[in-house]
Design a protein around this motif. Sequence first.
Motif, PDB file in Angstrom:
ATOM      1  N   SER A  14      18.839  14.876  -3.248  1.00 40.76           N
ATOM      2  CA  SER A  14      18.335  15.914  -4.120  1.00 40.76           C
ATOM      3  C   SER A  14      19.403  17.043  -3.675  1.00 40.76           C
ATOM      4  N   THR A  15      20.025  17.818  -4.651  1.00 40.86           N
ATOM      5  CA  THR A  15      20.756  18.956  -4.258  1.00 40.86           C
ATOM      6  C   THR A  15      20.196  19.928  -3.567  1.00 40.86           C
ATOM      7  N   ASN A  16      18.864  20.165  -3.898  1.00 40.03           N
ATOM      8  CA  ASN A  16      17.842  21.213  -3.102  1.00 40.03           C
ATOM      9  C   ASN A  16      17.727  20.631  -1.699  1.00 40.03           C
ATOM     10  N   THR A  17      17.279  19.613  -1.638  1.00 38.11           N
ATOM     11  CA  THR A  17      17.035  18.797  -0.345  1.00 38.11           C
ATOM     12  C   THR A  17      18.460  19.095   0.794  1.00 38.11           C
ATOM     13  N   THR A  40      18.831  10.515  -6.377  1.00 35.83           N
ATOM     14  CA  THR A  40      18.158   9.491  -6.311  1.00 35.83           C
ATOM     15  C   THR A  40      16.601   9.894  -5.986  1.00 35.83           C
ATOM     16  N   LYS A  41      16.598  11.090  -5.373  1.00 36.11           N
ATOM     17  CA  LYS A  41      15.236  11.834  -5.451  1.00 36.11           C
ATOM     18  C   LYS A  41      15.140  13.297  -5.716  1.00 36.11           C
ATOM     19  N   GLY A  42      15.580  13.364  -7.010  1.00 35.92           N
ATOM     20  CA  GLY A  42      15.518  14.710  -7.534  1.00 35.92           C
ATOM     21  C   GLY A  42      14.012  15.171  -7.812  1.00 35.92           C
ATOM     22  N   ARG A  43      13.890  16.505  -7.450  1.00 37.79           N
ATOM     23  CA  ARG A  43      12.491  17.221  -6.893  1.00 37.79           C
ATOM     24  C   ARG A  43      12.309  17.948  -8.142  1.00 37.79           C
ATOM     25  N   GLY A  44      11.213  18.059  -8.549  1.00 39.26           N
ATOM     26  CA  GLY A  44      10.673  19.125  -9.622  1.00 39.26           C
ATOM     27  C   GLY A  44       9.671  20.083  -9.017  1.00 39.26           C
ATOM     28  N   ARG A  45       9.127  21.057  -9.886  1.00 36.98           N
ATOM     29  CA  ARG A  45       7.928  21.950  -9.451  1.00 36.98           C
ATOM     30  C   ARG A  45       6.863  20.760  -9.141  1.00 36.98           C
ATOM     31  N   GLU A  46       5.829  21.433  -8.242  1.00 40.30           N
ATOM     32  CA  GLU A  46       4.647  20.855  -8.163  1.00 40.30           C
ATOM     33  C   GLU A  46       4.675  19.399  -7.503  1.00 40.30           C
ATOM     34  N   GLU A  49       8.827  14.367  -9.874  1.00 36.26           N
ATOM     35  CA  GLU A  49      10.026  14.051  -9.724  1.00 36.26           C
ATOM     36  C   GLU A  49      10.960  14.279 -10.882  1.00 36.26           C
ATOM     37  N   TRP A  50      12.124  14.643 -10.306  1.00 35.90           N
ATOM     38  CA  TRP A  50      13.103  14.894 -11.531  1.00 35.90           C
ATOM     39  C   TRP A  50      13.949  13.896 -11.759  1.00 35.90           C
ATOM     40  N   VAL A  51      13.724  13.005 -12.938  1.00 38.73           N
ATOM     41  CA  VAL A  51      14.733  11.748 -13.249  1.00 38.73           C
ATOM     42  C   VAL A  51      16.059  12.417 -13.328  1.00 38.73           C
ATOM     43  N   VAL A  57      23.287  17.675 -15.776  1.00 40.83           N
ATOM     44  CA  VAL A  57      23.720  18.679 -14.825  1.00 40.83           C
ATOM     45  C   VAL A  57      22.581  18.814 -13.694  1.00 40.83           C
ATOM     46  N   TYR A  58      23.190  18.570 -12.525  1.00 42.60           N
ATOM     47  CA  TYR A  58      22.233  18.608 -11.328  1.00 42.60           C
ATOM     48  C   TYR A  58      22.809  19.737 -10.276  1.00 42.60           C
ATOM     49  N   CYS A  59      22.347  20.623 -10.108  1.00 39.52           N
ATOM     50  CA  CYS A  59      23.114  21.591  -9.042  1.00 39.52           C
ATOM     51  C   CYS A  59      22.207  22.506  -8.465  1.00 39.52           C
ATOM     52  N   ASN A 100      10.054  29.631 -16.090  1.00 41.28           N
ATOM     53  CA  ASN A 100      11.627  29.301 -15.988  1.00 41.28           C
ATOM     54  C   ASN A 100      11.912  27.989 -16.760  1.00 41.28           C
ATOM     55  N   ASP A 101      11.054  27.377 -17.482  1.00 45.69           N
ATOM     56  CA  ASP A 101      11.421  26.014 -18.255  1.00 45.69           C
ATOM     57  C   ASP A 101      12.263  26.402 -19.419  1.00 45.69           C
ATOM     58  N   VAL A 102      13.146  25.733 -19.669  1.00 45.09           N
ATOM     59  CA  VAL A 102      13.679  26.021 -20.985  1.00 45.09           C
ATOM     60  C   VAL A 102      13.511  24.964 -22.004  1.00 45.09           C
ATOM     61  N   GLY A 111      15.060  22.578 -16.280  1.00 45.33           N
ATOM     62  CA  GLY A 111      13.961  22.808 -15.172  1.00 45.33           C
ATOM     63  C   GLY A 111      14.454  23.271 -14.122  1.00 45.33           C
ATOM     64  N   ILE A 112      13.832  24.129 -13.420  1.00 40.89           N
ATOM     65  CA  ILE A 112      14.457  25.074 -12.241  1.00 40.89           C
ATOM     66  C   ILE A 112      13.476  24.827 -11.258  1.00 40.89           C
ATOM     67  N   LEU A 113      14.132  24.618  -9.851  1.00 35.80           N
ATOM     68  CA  LEU A 113      13.231  24.531  -8.616  1.00 35.80           C
ATOM     69  C   LEU A 113      13.800  25.725  -7.789  1.00 35.80           C
ATOM     70  N   CYS A 114      13.033  26.796  -7.432  1.00 35.17           N
ATOM     71  CA  CYS A 114      13.736  27.929  -6.590  1.00 35.17           C
ATOM     72  C   CYS A 114      12.813  27.724  -5.351  1.00 35.17           C
ATOM     73  N   LEU A 127      18.470  27.603  -5.435  1.00 35.02           N
ATOM     74  CA  LEU A 127      18.200  27.619  -6.925  1.00 35.02           C
ATOM     75  C   LEU A 127      18.586  26.538  -7.361  1.00 35.02           C
ATOM     76  N   GLY A 128      17.661  25.380  -7.758  1.00 38.51           N
ATOM     77  CA  GLY A 128      18.094  24.441  -8.539  1.00 38.51           C
ATOM     78  C   GLY A 128      17.907  24.196  -9.856  1.00 38.51           C
ATOM     79  N   ILE A 129      18.965  23.585 -10.568  1.00 35.51           N
ATOM     80  CA  ILE A 129      18.540  23.540 -11.903  1.00 35.51           C
ATOM     81  C   ILE A 129      18.930  22.064 -12.351  1.00 35.51           C
ATOM     82  N   GLY A 130      17.943  21.444 -13.197  1.00 37.85           N
ATOM     83  CA  GLY A 130      18.572  20.197 -13.978  1.00 37.85           C
ATOM     84  C   GLY A 130      18.516  20.555 -15.376  1.00 37.85           C
TER      85      GLY A 130
HETATM   86  C1  BTN Z   1      10.975  21.490 -12.694  1.00 34.00           C
HETATM   87  O1  BTN Z   1      11.092  21.794 -13.905  1.00 34.00           O
HETATM   88  O2  BTN Z   1       9.809  20.894 -12.156  1.00 34.00           O
HETATM   89  C2  BTN Z   1      12.061  21.832 -11.779  1.00 34.00           C
HETATM   90  C3  BTN Z   1      13.150  20.832 -11.963  1.00 34.00           C
HETATM   91  C4  BTN Z   1      14.252  20.973 -10.905  1.00 34.00           C
HETATM   92  C5  BTN Z   1      15.598  19.778 -11.076  1.00 34.00           C
HETATM   93  C6  BTN Z   1      16.634  20.430 -10.398  1.00 34.00           C
HETATM   94  S1  BTN Z   1      17.967  19.054 -10.557  1.00 34.00           S
HETATM   95  C7  BTN Z   1      19.022  19.779  -9.317  1.00 34.00           C
HETATM   96  C8  BTN Z   1      18.039  20.321  -8.129  1.00 34.00           C
HETATM   97  N1  BTN Z   1      17.718  19.381  -7.229  1.00 34.00           N
HETATM   98  C9  BTN Z   1      16.484  18.921  -7.218  1.00 34.00           C
HETATM   99  O3  BTN Z   1      16.177  17.980  -6.512  1.00 34.00           O
HETATM  100  N2  BTN Z   1      15.794  19.666  -7.967  1.00 34.00           N
HETATM  101  C10 BTN Z   1      16.416  20.537  -8.604  1.00 34.00           C
END
Ligand code: BTN
Length: 244
Positions: A14-17, A40-46, A49-51, A57-59, A100-102, A111-114, A127-130
């Motif tokens: 995960s780019t945030n991790t 491989t382990k993208g994270r969302g809020r709460e 998982e972020w597939v 774009v994952y950054c 901040n969901d679009v 989705g955004i993970l701050c 500040l992660g965005i997928g």
């Molecule tokens: C959400 O809507 O729950 C937040 C999703 C955030 C996903 C992005 S993808 C890039 C960055 N790395 C992560 O693991 N999560 C954020």
Amino acid sequence: MKDFVEIPFQIIDSTNTWAHQNLDQLEPNKVTCVIAEEQTKGRGRELREWVSPPGNVYCTFCFQLAKDTRNVPSVAQVIGYSAALVLQKYKLYPQIKWPNDVLIDGKKIAGILCETIFNKDHVQVLLGIGLNVNLEQTVIDEIDQPATSMSLELGKSFSVEEIYVELREQFLKDLETFKKNNFSPFQTPIQSMLAYKGQEIELTRGKEIISGICHSVSCAGELNIELDSGEMKTISSGEILFLE
Ligand code: BTN
């Protein structure tokens, strides 16, 4: 771009991790963007998982804000706004589901993970965005929220690199504005894209559920909800449940 550093990966958990684990590699006076083609382990809020298959774009933008910055969490809405502006260029009509969901047509496209780390003299923001660029319907079918992608909406695929560059350019501009003037320049444009405006919503905040009419965004980035009693309640954090 002398004040910008990019750290690219083909595949990462995960780019945030990664950013969390490598804080000491971030240059304090520059914006660093950790970007990956696949997670491989993208994270969302709460703790969701972020597939994250290839094609999207994952950054994570990493930067410091001055310690006395007001409304720090609202910087997450700023990147949602930047993403919405990019989508508008492709003739899409994005809406922002506070904070901040679009969404496109009620379905999530970004989705955004701050994550913030408060230090003695500054705030470190990760500040992660997928952004779903070419995400396919078969993958979306496995996501537990209504979702979509640019390719599904527009019927063709897009260069992830091109979309990322547009997002980066827009966000770096918007971040400068936020650093100078805080959230207030974004209040009106974000409010004009506010999803569910005038509609009955339910918002969860921890175990609490607040229901009322989604009214407006304050100059600090909070959500104003009109309760059934007629009272206006200003909320600074929470999650709106998706409407059908
Ligand atoms: C959400 O809507 O729950 C937040 C999703 C955030 C996903 C992005 S993808 C890039 C960055 N790395 C992560 O693991 N999560 C954020």
